[in-house]
Design an enzyme around this catalytic site. Structure first.
Site, short mmCIF file in Angstrom:
data_model
loop_
_atom_site.label_atom_id
_atom_site.label_comp_id
_atom_site.label_asym_id
_atom_site.label_seq_id
_atom_site.Cartn_x
_atom_site.Cartn_y
_atom_site.Cartn_z
N HIS A 71 23.00 -6.94 79.40
CA HIS A 71 23.81 -8.34 79.34
C HIS A 71 24.01 -8.38 77.97
O HIS A 71 23.04 -8.02 76.99
CB HIS A 71 22.66 -9.40 79.69
CG HIS A 71 22.53 -9.47 81.37
ND1 HIS A 71 23.41 -9.08 82.29
CD2 HIS A 71 21.46 -9.49 81.75
CE1 HIS A 71 22.95 -9.14 83.37
NE2 HIS A 71 21.97 -9.33 83.45
N CYS A 102 23.23 0.32 86.80
CA CYS A 102 22.92 0.53 88.08
C CYS A 102 22.76 1.78 88.65
O CYS A 102 23.06 2.14 90.32
CB CYS A 102 24.00 -0.09 88.99
SG CYS A 102 24.24 -1.97 88.38
#
Length: 215
Positions: A76, A180
Site C-alpha cells: 500500500h 499475493c
C-alpha cells in the site's frame, strides 16, 4: 444508507486499523451504520493470514504489518486508492464467497467507467488486466497484471479491511514482495495503462457503481 468517508492526508496503517476496529464494534452494538472509507497509506507492506515469509523479498524496505485480513503480502502506498468496507453482512447475506465476488464485481464496474476491462481468475483473488502489449509468458500464454487487491476480515459478520486499486503508485515498490504470492504475473495501474485518471475520478466511479453492485 452507507456513509462515505474520505481522507485527503496519508493515514498511518495503525490508525486506520484502530478506527476500523472502533467502527465495527459500534456497528455490532447498533451505535453506528455502514461505512466506506476512502484513503491512502504511506508506503507499507501488509501480510494477510496466508502470507509466506519467503514472499517478503525486501523486509527492510518499508514497514511490514501482520494483519488479520485474508490473503498474502501486498503493498500500500501513495497513488493507490484504499477502500475500507465496513458493511453488515447480517443484512446483506452471510456468504463470504458471494461478498468477495461482489467486491470484485464492484472493482470491475468502476474500472469499466474508464473503458478498462478488469477480469477475475480462478485461484487468483483480485482483479486483473490482460496485457497483449507485453511479451508472452514462457508457455506462450498472455501476461496479465494485477490492478486491484482484495482482502477482508469479518467480525460478527461485519466486514472491514477491503480493496486497493492502483491509480498511480510507484510500481517499483511492489518489487519488495511477491504480490499475493503470484510470481508469473505483474502489477499495473490506471496511469501505467495510459489513462490520466485522478483519485477523484476513481472515487466518483466507485460511488456511482457501488449501489449498482451491492443494492
Amino acid at each position: 444508507m452507507v456513509e462515505w468517508i474520505s481522507s485527503d492526508a496519508l493515514v498511518p496503517y495503525e490508525q486506520a486499523v484502530a478506527e476500523m476496529e472502533s467502527r465495527v464494534a459500534d456497528m455490532a452494538l447498533g451505535k453506528a451504520g455502514e461505512a466506506i472509507w476512502l484513503l491512502e497509506h504511506p508506503p507499507i507492506y501488509t501480510a494477510g493470514t496466508s502470507a509466506r515469509d519467503e514472499d517478503l523479498r525486501d523486509p527492510d524496505r518499508f514497514p511490514v504489518y501482520r494483519t488479520g485480513r485474508g490473503g498474502q503480502f501486498t503493498y500500500h502506498g501513495p497513488g493507490q486508492r484504499i477502500a475500507y468496507v465496513m458493511l453488515d453482512l447480517n443484512r446483506r447475506g452471510r456468504d463470504v464467497r458471494a461478498f468477495v465476488r461482489k467486491l470484485e464485481d464492484w472493482v470491475i464496474a468502476a474500472l469499466a467507467e474508464f473503458n478498462v476491462r478488469g477480469e477475475i481468475r480462478e485461484g487468483r483473488v483480485g482483479v486483473w488486466v490482460a496485457r497483449p502489449d507485453k511479451p508472452p509468458l514462457p508457455d506462450g500464454s498472455m501476461r496479465e497484471d494485477k490492478i486491484a487487491a482484495i482482502g477482508v476480515k469479518l467480525r460478527r459478520w461485519i466486514s472491514f479491511h477491503g480493496i486497493s486499486i492502483n491509480v498511480e503508485p510507484d510500481l517499483s515498490h511492489f518489487d519488495g514482495i511477491v504480490p499475493c504470492g503470484i510470481r508469473d504475473h505483474g502489477v499495473t495501474s490506471l496511469v501505467d495503462l495510459g489513462l490520466p485518471v485522478t483519485m477523484d475520478d476513481l472515487d466518483l466511479a466507485l460511488k456511482q457503481t457501488f449501489a449498482r453492485v451491492f443494492d
